[in-house]
Write a protein that holds these residues in place. Structure first.
Motif, PDB file in Angstrom:
ATOM      1  N   ASP A 100       0.840  -1.193   0.000  1.00  0.00           N
ATOM      2  CA  ASP A 100       0.000   0.000   0.000  1.00  0.00           C
ATOM      3  C   ASP A 100       0.878   1.247   0.000  1.00  0.00           C
ATOM      4  O   ASP A 100       1.705   1.427   0.901  1.00  0.00           O
ATOM      5  N   PRO A 101       0.707   2.129  -0.997  1.00  0.00           N
ATOM      6  CA  PRO A 101       1.510   3.359  -1.016  1.00  0.00           C
ATOM      7  C   PRO A 101       1.222   4.267   0.179  1.00  0.00           C
ATOM      8  O   PRO A 101       2.051   5.082   0.549  1.00  0.00           O
ATOM      9  N   ALA A 102       0.066   4.102   0.801  1.00  0.00           N
ATOM     10  CA  ALA A 102      -0.297   4.914   1.968  1.00  0.00           C
ATOM     11  C   ALA A 102      -0.215   4.088   3.241  1.00  0.00           C
ATOM     12  O   ALA A 102      -0.999   4.280   4.167  1.00  0.00           O
ATOM     13  N   ARG A 103       0.762   3.175   3.317  1.00  0.00           N
ATOM     14  CA  ARG A 103       0.825   2.238   4.445  1.00  0.00           C
ATOM     15  C   ARG A 103       1.022   2.920   5.791  1.00  0.00           C
ATOM     16  O   ARG A 103       0.752   2.338   6.821  1.00  0.00           O
ATOM     17  N   GLU A 104       1.489   4.143   5.782  1.00  0.00           N
ATOM     18  CA  GLU A 104       1.672   4.872   7.044  1.00  0.00           C
ATOM     19  C   GLU A 104       0.329   5.368   7.585  1.00  0.00           C
ATOM     20  O   GLU A 104       0.173   5.552   8.775  1.00  0.00           O
ATOM     21  N   LYS A 105      -0.642   5.601   6.687  1.00  0.00           N
ATOM     22  CA  LYS A 105      -1.942   6.114   7.095  1.00  0.00           C
ATOM     23  C   LYS A 105      -2.872   4.967   7.479  1.00  0.00           C
ATOM     24  O   LYS A 105      -2.915   3.956   6.814  1.00  0.00           O
ATOM     25  N   VAL A 106      -3.604   5.171   8.555  1.00  0.00           N
ATOM     26  CA  VAL A 106      -4.600   4.190   8.964  1.00  0.00           C
ATOM     27  C   VAL A 106      -5.953   4.733   8.508  1.00  0.00           C
ATOM     28  O   VAL A 106      -6.326   5.854   8.837  1.00  0.00           O
ATOM     29  N   PHE A 107      -6.673   3.932   7.725  1.00  0.00           N
ATOM     30  CA  PHE A 107      -7.975   4.358   7.228  1.00  0.00           C
ATOM     31  C   PHE A 107      -9.054   3.906   8.192  1.00  0.00           C
ATOM     32  O   PHE A 107      -9.057   2.771   8.656  1.00  0.00           O
ATOM     33  N   ASP A 108      -9.982   4.800   8.509  1.00  0.00           N
ATOM     34  CA  ASP A 108     -11.118   4.452   9.341  1.00  0.00           C
ATOM     35  C   ASP A 108     -12.353   5.148   8.783  1.00  0.00           C
ATOM     36  O   ASP A 108     -12.264   6.262   8.260  1.00  0.00           O
ATOM     37  N   VAL A 109     -13.485   4.506   8.888  1.00  0.00           N
ATOM     38  CA  VAL A 109     -14.734   5.061   8.368  1.00  0.00           C
ATOM     39  C   VAL A 109     -15.426   5.997   9.352  1.00  0.00           C
ATOM     40  O   VAL A 109     -16.354   6.702   8.989  1.00  0.00           O
ATOM     41  N   GLY A 110     -14.980   5.998  10.609  1.00  0.00           N
ATOM     42  CA  GLY A 110     -15.600   6.852  11.606  1.00  0.00           C
ATOM     43  C   GLY A 110     -16.945   6.310  12.057  1.00  0.00           C
ATOM     44  O   GLY A 110     -17.215   5.109  11.966  1.00  0.00           O
ATOM     45  N   THR A 111     -17.807   7.204  12.524  1.00  0.00           N
ATOM     46  CA  THR A 111     -19.105   6.786  13.051  1.00  0.00           C
ATOM     47  C   THR A 111     -20.280   7.507  12.388  1.00  0.00           C
ATOM     48  O   THR A 111     -21.423   7.155  12.619  1.00  0.00           O
ATOM     49  N   GLU A 112     -20.000   8.507  11.579  1.00  0.00           N
ATOM     50  CA  GLU A 112     -21.052   9.307  10.944  1.00  0.00           C
ATOM     51  C   GLU A 112     -21.512   8.690   9.627  1.00  0.00           C
ATOM     52  O   GLU A 112     -20.693   8.195   8.847  1.00  0.00           O
ATOM     53  N   GLU A 113     -22.805   8.740   9.376  1.00  0.00           N
ATOM     54  CA  GLU A 113     -23.324   8.338   8.066  1.00  0.00           C
ATOM     55  C   GLU A 113     -22.783   9.299   7.018  1.00  0.00           C
ATOM     56  O   GLU A 113     -22.565  10.474   7.293  1.00  0.00           O
ATOM     57  N   LYS A 114     -22.554   8.769   5.810  1.00  0.00           N
ATOM     58  CA  LYS A 114     -21.998   9.574   4.723  1.00  0.00           C
ATOM     59  C   LYS A 114     -22.881   9.460   3.495  1.00  0.00           C
ATOM     60  O   LYS A 114     -23.701   8.553   3.376  1.00  0.00           O
ATOM     61  N   LYS A 115     -22.659  10.352   2.552  1.00  0.00           N
ATOM     62  CA  LYS A 115     -23.319  10.275   1.258  1.00  0.00           C
ATOM     63  C   LYS A 115     -22.454   9.430   0.337  1.00  0.00           C
ATOM     64  O   LYS A 115     -21.236   9.600   0.283  1.00  0.00           O
TER      65      LYS A 115
END
Length: 168
Positions: A100-115
């Motif tokens: 992953d080129p962004a391996r340093e970043k941790v992705f999270d979806v959070g808790t809020e509904e999104k569009k």
């Protein structure tokens, strides 16, 4: 006669404008954040994604990371390549573990509904034998990221997915 011709022209133009607006309408859906339990060849992990219309959607790069980390069969590993000119994501098999080129970043979806908006990106699966498959179905763009159904992703790669209803 001139009035009739002007009225007909106005009706024609209004009708075409309404049709064009309907044709380019962006379909928006609600995406509910999930941290779905997924078991990869016996190893349980939580994957961030979204529930859209009752289905779990995940980023391709997150699936690639999980397969590289937990799949017992190295033939399952795949890489991703994006071609900006054609707005195409290639899932490339047989290249070893995903980096992953962004391996340093941790992705999270959070808790809020999104569009969520229907993605216009083409996704193809490039197989070692040179065949190209288009078959992971529709995806959605949420906060600039593309999300696809897990079952369609692994199915296009020739893997199996089983749903455990009792454990959700």
């Amino acid at each position: 006669m001139k009035v009739f011709a002007l009225c007909m022209a106005a009706v024609f133009l209004i009708g075409n404008t309404v049709y064009a607006a309907e044709k380019t309408e962006i379909k928006e859906k609600t995406a509910i954040p999930v941290h779905q339990t997924v078991v990869w060849d016996g190893t349980e992990t939580k994957m961030p994604g979204y529930n859209i219309d009752g289905y779990a959607y995940f980023r391709l790069r997150d699936v690639a990371k999980m397969v590289s980390a937990y799949a017992a069969d190295e033939k399952s590993y795949f890489d991703l390549d994006y071609q900006k000119e054609t707005n195409t994501i290639s899932i490339v098999t047989g290249k070893g573990k995903y980096m992953d080129p962004a391996r340093e970043k941790v992705f999270d979806v959070g808790t809020e509904e999104k569009k969520a908006f229907l993605a216009d990106t083409t996704v193809v699966v490039d197989r070692l034998n040179g065949l190209t498959d288009k078959g992971i179905g529709e995806g959605y763009v949420i906060d600039g990221y593309n999300f696809y159904k897990l079952g369609r992703i692994v199915g296009a790669l020739g893997m199996q997915l089983n749903w455990c209803k009792e454990e959700n």
